[in-house]
Motif scaffolding. Structure first.
Motif, PDB file in Angstrom:
ATOM      1  N   PHE A 138       0.815  -1.219   0.000  1.00 32.37           N
ATOM      2  CA  PHE A 138       0.000   0.000   0.000  1.00 32.37           C
ATOM      3  C   PHE A 138       0.851   1.272   0.000  1.00 32.37           C
ATOM      4  N   ARG A 139       2.101   1.184  -0.346  1.00 31.02           N
ATOM      5  CA  ARG A 139       3.005   2.327  -0.181  1.00 31.02           C
ATOM      6  C   ARG A 139       2.947   3.295  -1.368  1.00 31.02           C
ATOM      7  N   TYR A 140       3.571   4.439  -1.169  1.00 30.08           N
ATOM      8  CA  TYR A 140       3.752   5.464  -2.209  1.00 30.08           C
ATOM      9  C   TYR A 140       2.419   6.007  -2.725  1.00 30.08           C
ATOM     10  N   GLN A 141       1.547   6.385  -1.818  1.00 29.10           N
ATOM     11  CA  GLN A 141       0.263   6.963  -2.205  1.00 29.10           C
ATOM     12  C   GLN A 141       0.349   8.483  -2.222  1.00 29.10           C
ATOM     13  N   SER A 142      -0.456   9.103  -3.089  1.00 29.03           N
ATOM     14  CA  SER A 142      -0.509  10.569  -3.156  1.00 29.03           C
ATOM     15  C   SER A 142      -1.958  11.029  -3.282  1.00 29.03           C
ATOM     16  N   PRO A 143      -2.780  10.747  -2.262  1.00 30.24           N
ATOM     17  CA  PRO A 143      -4.193  11.143  -2.340  1.00 30.24           C
ATOM     18  C   PRO A 143      -4.378  12.640  -2.170  1.00 30.24           C
ATOM     19  N   SER A 144      -5.554  13.094  -2.522  1.00 23.99           N
ATOM     20  CA  SER A 144      -5.909  14.501  -2.329  1.00 23.99           C
ATOM     21  C   SER A 144      -7.401  14.597  -2.067  1.00 23.99           C
ATOM     22  N   MET A 145      -7.791  15.671  -1.407  1.00 23.85           N
ATOM     23  CA  MET A 145      -9.216  15.888  -1.123  1.00 23.85           C
ATOM     24  C   MET A 145      -9.430  17.349  -0.792  1.00 23.85           C
ATOM     25  N   THR A 146     -10.621  17.838  -1.118  1.00 20.21           N
ATOM     26  CA  THR A 146     -11.028  19.182  -0.714  1.00 20.21           C
ATOM     27  C   THR A 146     -11.769  19.081   0.604  1.00 20.21           C
ATOM     28  N   ALA A 147     -11.475  19.974   1.530  1.00 19.59           N
ATOM     29  CA  ALA A 147     -12.140  20.019   2.829  1.00 19.59           C
ATOM     30  C   ALA A 147     -12.807  21.373   2.997  1.00 19.59           C
ATOM     31  N   SER A 148     -13.955  21.379   3.662  1.00 16.73           N
ATOM     32  CA  SER A 148     -14.711  22.626   3.774  1.00 16.73           C
ATOM     33  C   SER A 148     -15.551  22.621   5.044  1.00 16.73           C
ATOM     34  N   VAL A 162      -5.413  29.526   5.445  1.00 19.98           N
ATOM     35  CA  VAL A 162      -4.832  28.422   4.674  1.00 19.98           C
ATOM     36  C   VAL A 162      -5.779  28.001   3.553  1.00 19.98           C
ATOM     37  N   THR A 163      -5.235  27.851   2.341  1.00 18.20           N
ATOM     38  CA  THR A 163      -6.035  27.391   1.199  1.00 18.20           C
ATOM     39  C   THR A 163      -5.640  25.993   0.750  1.00 18.20           C
ATOM     40  N   THR A 164      -4.455  25.559   1.083  1.00 18.80           N
ATOM     41  CA  THR A 164      -4.027  24.196   0.764  1.00 18.80           C
ATOM     42  C   THR A 164      -2.860  23.822   1.672  1.00 18.80           C
ATOM     43  N   PHE A 165      -2.746  22.518   1.995  1.00 15.40           N
ATOM     44  CA  PHE A 165      -1.589  22.064   2.766  1.00 15.40           C
ATOM     45  C   PHE A 165      -1.353  20.579   2.517  1.00 15.40           C
ATOM     46  N   PRO A 166      -0.087  20.175   2.453  1.00 16.74           N
ATOM     47  CA  PRO A 166       0.246  18.758   2.347  1.00 16.74           C
ATOM     48  C   PRO A 166       0.610  18.197   3.723  1.00 16.74           C
ATOM     49  N   PHE A 167       0.487  16.889   3.863  1.00 19.57           N
ATOM     50  CA  PHE A 167       1.026  16.235   5.055  1.00 19.57           C
ATOM     51  C   PHE A 167       1.485  14.827   4.683  1.00 19.57           C
ATOM     52  N   ALA A 168       2.540  14.400   5.336  1.00 19.16           N
ATOM     53  CA  ALA A 168       3.045  13.046   5.144  1.00 19.16           C
ATOM     54  C   ALA A 168       2.347  12.120   6.128  1.00 19.16           C
ATOM     55  N   GLY A 221       2.251   7.873   2.362  1.00 17.87           N
ATOM     56  CA  GLY A 221       2.623   8.725   1.239  1.00 17.87           C
ATOM     57  C   GLY A 221       2.446  10.180   1.616  1.00 17.87           C
ATOM     58  N   THR A 222       2.089  11.006   0.638  1.00 19.34           N
ATOM     59  CA  THR A 222       1.866  12.434   0.864  1.00 19.34           C
ATOM     60  C   THR A 222       0.451  12.792   0.451  1.00 19.34           C
ATOM     61  N   TYR A 223      -0.281  13.377   1.373  1.00 16.16           N
ATOM     62  CA  TYR A 223      -1.687  13.741   1.164  1.00 16.16           C
ATOM     63  C   TYR A 223      -1.767  15.253   0.969  1.00 16.16           C
ATOM     64  N   THR A 224      -2.536  15.706  -0.018  1.00 16.28           N
ATOM     65  CA  THR A 224      -2.724  17.137  -0.262  1.00 16.28           C
ATOM     66  C   THR A 224      -4.169  17.516   0.009  1.00 16.28           C
ATOM     67  N   VAL A 225      -4.377  18.490   0.890  1.00 21.21           N
ATOM     68  CA  VAL A 225      -5.713  18.954   1.250  1.00 21.21           C
ATOM     69  C   VAL A 225      -5.914  20.364   0.706  1.00 21.21           C
ATOM     70  N   THR A 226      -6.974  20.548  -0.060  1.00 22.93           N
ATOM     71  CA  THR A 226      -7.373  21.875  -0.529  1.00 22.93           C
ATOM     72  C   THR A 226      -8.490  22.377   0.372  1.00 22.93           C
ATOM     73  N   VAL A 227      -8.308  23.542   0.963  1.00 20.81           N
ATOM     74  CA  VAL A 227      -9.302  24.100   1.884  1.00 20.81           C
ATOM     75  C   VAL A 227     -10.202  25.054   1.103  1.00 20.81           C
ATOM     76  N   ASN A 228     -11.497  24.756   1.104  1.00 24.53           N
ATOM     77  CA  ASN A 228     -12.464  25.566   0.362  1.00 24.53           C
ATOM     78  C   ASN A 228     -13.643  25.864   1.274  1.00 24.53           C
ATOM     79  N   ASN A 229     -13.395  26.676   2.307  1.00 30.35           N
ATOM     80  CA  ASN A 229     -14.448  26.962   3.275  1.00 30.35           C
ATOM     81  C   ASN A 229     -15.552  27.803   2.668  1.00 30.35           C
TER      82      ASN A 229
END
Length: 730
Positions: free
Chosen positions: A282-292, A355-361, A372-380
């Motif tokens: 399950f390694r080396y994932q790069s998911p992303s999601m918008t949070a609001s 904050v409008t976007t942030f990554p986290f490991a 992996g590394t997850y990218t969150v886009t903030v769209n409040n």
């Protein structure tokens, strides 16, 4: 070679056969050399679907019929000797070799002692006479009858048509020449590098048992939901697709090869228990999601709290094994200058409004190395709701929804009066752990929602009910009320069961609780009065058992929501209340204490630690007298070790005993009696308060009669129009 004794005789095909010796070596050629007797040297690679039999790896000699001359036994005679128990063979697992990668080890004994070991492994072998067939999608099949006589189809390769498709569906069967073939396996590299394939439909693949190495590697498939029939995925099966966000395995999956779904965008994984997971599966994932703060159906929920905007990790990642969340195996890190902080204990991000976007490991410590590394886009949303906590004294009225709001600004930038919003229904309040009892000190979560048009904004606050300045209540107080809800109410002595009328004596078996250090508990039944002083700890130790005092839910995550509910428990009298073993303590995203528990039937999850809902299972106070309250009675033992051999006497329900000492025994308590014996401090068996019991009850409304104490097997229904008197036996 192993020799037989004179009793190894059986009858086969009308003839008497005596086995005189056995040796390694059968009809299947081993992949490693045969060693000396008793060694694991007979290792066989066989085709998928091979039917296991002893003659694969054994030879034998014996006498047949009236002849006394020793001869080689046939394969049928060897297998018959096994069936007759002359040669003993057992296997470490199912002998089904119906999928690629299946493995079986056999243990052979002869004349009462172990003789040898053998091992099988199943590989995809296509016979030379297999029929080649191409379906309308461009999938190429090999059709043949396997060693077990089954008509099977293997997907062996794909044409340019299939590799250029955006969608493929794997069928359960294919037809050729009037014969039906079950599609059981997809072979190595069968659909390799299908660069436009985004949808793989396995919903009808009910015969599929294995998907081979690299078979869909580099295909940008977005979701994989395996049927229950699939048992094995080879290495690199869905690796490097780069788009896979969801992977759900069926109940029979046993093997995941190395890097099976590596290098994708996984944020949802669900697999069964007991899966062998390969390295970096399950390694080396790069998911992303918008949070609001006002999310759509495919966005994560950001929650407004008095501490700021918070985003639980559970709103971004789902990782289940055997139906149980493994989120606590995952660690996360953010950069110090991102405007975001992460609390490892609560697994929650706190996000600055700018904050409008942030990554986290992120990384899991479980096999497969999910991370992996997850990218969150903030769209409040444009609305903002700032909550505030409230504190009240015992007995005060609960605050209304508006009291928990510091400010509301709508999408047009206008300030909204919280009282007006509560009045028109756009601001609503719920208590996820149930409405607090204002006489029970503690801190309670308060969930708030504000709706502005199509947007709904979620906020969380907390209510603290203070302790009295001079409290004499206890979390194990013996102030007696009945916690049952079996459909009856009482007349006569105190005690309430709800829903009917009691004649004669009534029940008083319940316990009320709060969180201070001592209590005075008084029973004022018609037969006498006993006053006892109890002591109780505010916290529960890891490994200690607690019981449910009220109806509650078991949740999959410490931050409670309807979607996280695992199962519900109805309110029951203490004798039959559900019991939980505390594995650890944690807090919700907003700091509310939770117990991580296992149930009596093995489920795991989280329950509230609110003392109005849960309490320790064992009494801890120094009492002068105890009463047996369980209908089954309880045993007195001659020592503190409660073993069957140490039982002295069965004490029946209502028996009173004099106590001389309370003894802590591990995470439980024992009470030493005046006669030198010991009884349990389990609250479902004993009580410091003298119980009284109803002799007859009648229904006040419609109710059901059940054959079991858990009220699961209904015997008869009584309508509200008919009054019926029930005699209480115990």
């Amino acid at each position: 070679m192993a020799k037989a004794d004179s009793n190894n005789t059986f009858t086969y095909d009308g003839e008497s056969i005596t086995v005189t010796s056995i040796s390694e070596g059968g009809t299947v050629k081993p992949t490693s050399s045969v060693g000396s007797d008793g060694t694991l040297n007979y290792v066989m690679s066989v085709p998928i679907g091979h039917k296991i039999q002893a003659s694969d790896y054994l030879s034998a000699k014996g006498t047949v019929g009236s002849s006394t001359e020793e001869q080689d036994l046939t394969t049928d005679q060897i297998n018959a000797a096994v069936a007759a128990g002359i040669i003993s063979v057992r296997y470490n697992s199912s002998t089904d070799l119906g999928y690629e990668g299946a493995a079986v080890v056999g243990f052979v004994s002869f004349n009462g002692s172990q003789y040898m070991l053998c091992a099988y492994s199943a590989t995809a072998v296509v016979p030379e006479n297999a029929i080649t067939y191409t379906d309308s999608q461009g999938l190429v099949y090999k059709l043949f009858t396997d060693d077990s006589g089954n008509n099977v189809a293997y997907i062996s390769e794909s044409t340019g048509t299939a590799k250029a498709s955006t969608s493929l569906a794997i069928p359960a069967t294919v037809q050729y020449g009037g014969t039906t073939y079950a599609v059981t396996n997809i072979l190595k590299n069968a659909v390799l590098s299908a660069k436009t394939l985004t949808t793989l439909d396995l919903s009808n693949s009910t015969n599929l048992q294995s998907i081979g190495q690299g078979s869909f590697m580099a295909a940008p498939i977005t979701e994989i939901i395996l049927p229950d029939s699939v048992r094995s995925l080879g290495s690199n099966t869905f690796m490097n697709g780069g788009k896979l966000t969801k992977f759900v395995a069926g109940t029979d999956l046993s093997t995941l090869g190395q890097m099976t779904v590596a290098n994708n965008e996984l944020k949802y994984i669900s697999i069964p228990d007991n899966v062998t997971v390969g390295i970096n599966a399950f390694r080396y994932q790069s998911p992303s999601m918008t949070a609001s703060t006002t999310p759509t159906s495919d966005e994560a929920q950001i929650i407004s709290t008095p501490s700021g905007l918070q985003l639980p990790l559970a709103n971004l990642i789902t990782y289940n094994i055997g139906g149980k969340s493994q989120l606590d195996s995952i660690g996360a890190t953010v950069t110090s200058d991102s405007g975001v902080t992460y609390d490892d204990k609560t697994q929650t991000f706190t996000i600055d409004p700018s904050v409008t976007t942030f990554p986290f490991a992120f990384a899991s410590n479980l096999p497969g190395s999910f991370g992996g590394t997850y990218t969150v886009t903030v769209n409040n949303g444009k609305d903002t709701v700032t909550p505030q906590d409230q504190t009240i004294d015992p007995g005060d009225t609960l605050p209304d929804a508006a009291s928990y709001i510091h400010s509301i600004t709508d999408a047009d930038g206008n300030t909204v009066d919280p009282t007006t919003a509560a009045g028109d229904g756009s601001l609503k309040l719920t208590y996820p752990d149930g409405t607090p009892d204002t006489n029970t000190p503690g801190t309670y979560e308060v969930d708030l929602t504000y709706t502005d048009g199509s947007d709904t904004y979620t906020a969380i606050a907390h209510l603290t009910i203070t302790k009295p300045a001079d409290s004499s209540s206890s979390s194990d107080s013996s102030a007696s009320t009945n916690g049952s809800s079996n459909g009856n109410t009482s007349t006569g002595n105190t005690g309430s069961n709800g829903g009917g009328t009691t004649t004669g004596n009534s029940s008083a078996n319940g316990v009320t609780s709060s969180n201070s250090s001592s209590s005075a508990a008084t029973d004022s039944s018609s037969t006498g009065s006993d006053t006892v002083t109890t002591t109780s700890a505010d916290t529960v130790s890891v490994g200690e058992k607690v019981y449910a005092k009220k109806a509650l839910y078991l949740y999959s995550k410490p931050t409670f929501s309807k979607t996280n509910r695992v199962t519900g428990y109805a309110k029951k009298t203490r004798i039959y209340a559900p019991i939980f073993t505390v594995k650890s303590t944690t807090t919700s995203a907003n700091g509310v204490l939770r117990y991580k528990v296992t149930t009596e039937n093995g489920k795991s999850g989280y329950i509230t630690a609110n003392s109005a809902y849960t309490a320790p299972l064992y009494w801890k106070g120094n009492y002068s007298k105890l009463y047996v309250i369980n209908p089954s009675g309880t045993y007195a033992y001659k020592s503190q070790a409660f073993k069957k051999a140490n039982r002295v006497k069965l004490l029946k329900q209502s028996t009173s005993v004099k106590v001389v000492k309370v003894i802590k025994y591990g995470l439980t308590t024992r009470y030493k009696l005046a006669n030198g014996t010991y009884i349990s401090g389990n609250k479902q068996w004993t009580s410091p308060t003298k119980p009284t019991f109803p002799t007859k009850v009648t229904n006040r409304s419609a109710l059901n009669l059940y054959s079991d104490k858990n009220l699961t097997h209904k015997v008869k229904h009584y309508t509200s129009k008919t009054k019926h008197v029930f005699t209480v036996k115990k």
